[in-house]
Design an enzyme around this catalytic site. Structure first.
Site: not given
Length: 338
Positions: A98, A146, A169, A177
């Protein structure tokens, strides 16, 4: 560790410093031509999504999400669209993650952009999972964060020898996520926990062996595969699967290569079955093998808060639906960002 303690840990972690680290990790862009950032085309029997920011490794931003989501829904209802293909432009990356530069720019004024980005990204992840049309992600090149969310929830994921998967992450003060709390615990044994805590990178055929990809195709054949898929006439899911299986069976690169973690899986399953990060670290220390000490060295470089949050996330997510996990992860994302 209870939920109250988890949120307390989050609040202690300096949000400003975390955001700066995140932004250093992510590819950022001042490119403003939203129309060119993603291409949405009807070709043959398919809807084709092309992530079109090759200079920034096709990093995903909010404007791209807002273009992809409604088009995905339209194609899902269109009787003339029989499958959906998503790919990245440029050859180096499917999607490296992302791009949350705008969140940093807006966070001093208000929290709305951070809320919008994560909420709408996770809505797109869920839409991919529930899509009624066969969804094929060509995960050629770098696929992280992402980018994993845009692919792993789809029905078909095609890796090549140039695929590079990671959920890094914990190194940047976040957690894996985009539904990581759902799909990671469902990989073989404790592989998902290992990948989540260490950020270990899987390459090429290993992405398929791990269960991230459903098929493997030599990259030189990827263009031909896409052409054959587009040329299908009113295909069923079985017709599409047959084409993918044919190309998979004919792939030659690293055909006889064993899974890179195969010899370590028994130990990984043992080490990472612990219910606390402290016990996992103790397990690695007690083992003392070169592979164990290597993973210990990696884990010691990660954010301690992120490690604890991530382990709890995967434990909770193992018994939740994807929608429940995405709801949980949205709340976690907001606690981490602010």
């Amino acid at each position: 560790m209870g939920l109250r303690e988890m949120w307390r840990l989050m609040s202690r972690f300096n949000s400003s410093r975390r955001t700066n680290i995140i932004l250093q990790h992510l590819r950022m862009s001042k490119h403003t031509d939203a129309a060119a950032e993603v291409l949405l085309e009807r070709k043959g029997c398919a809807g084709v999504i092309t992530l079109n920011r090759p200079k920034f490794l096709n990093a995903l931003n909010l404007s791209m999400i807002r273009q992809i989501y409604p088009q995905l829904k339209k194609w899902e209802q269109d009787p003339e669209t029989f499958l959906i293909i998503i790919k990245g432009a440029g050859g180096k990356a499917f999607c490296a993650g992302g791009d949350i530069r705008v969140i940093s720019e807006a966070r001093k004024a208000n929290q709305k952009i951070a809320q919008d980005f994560f909420r709408e990204e996770y809505m797109l992840n869920n839409a991919i999972d529930s899509c009624q049309k066969p969804y094929i992600a060509l995960i050629h090149g770098i696929t992280m964060g992402g980018g994993v969310g845009l692919s792993v929830h789809g029905q078909f994921r095609v890796a090549t020898e140039k695929s590079l998967f990671a959920m890094p992450e914990t190194a940047i003060g976040l957690f894996p996520d985009v539904g990581g709390g759902y799909f990671l615990p469902r990989l073989q044994g404790k592989l998902g926990c290992f990948l989540a805590l260490t950020g270990f990178r899987l390459k090429g055929r290993d992405v398929y062996a791990a269960g991230i990809a459903t098929h493997f195709v030599d990259s030189e054949k990827l263009g031909m595969l896409e052409e054959d898929l587009l040329a299908l006439k009113s295909p069923s899911k079985e017709n599409i699967a047959e084409v993918l299986e044919t190309y998979h069976a004919k792939s030659k690169i690293d055909q006889d290569k064993s899974f890179i973690l195969e010899e370590h899986m028994d130990k990984i399953n043992s080490w990472f079955s612990a219910n606390t990060v402290e016990q996992i670290i103790e397990n690695l220390q007690q083992d003392g093998s070169s592979f164990a000490l290597e993973q210990l060295k990696v884990i010691n470089k990660m954010s301690p808060t992120s490690l604890k949050i991530t382990l709890r996330q995967l434990m909770e997510g193992s018994s939740k639906t994807l929608q429940e996990v995405l709801t949980m992860e949205y709340r976690m994302s907001q606690a981490c960002m602010f």
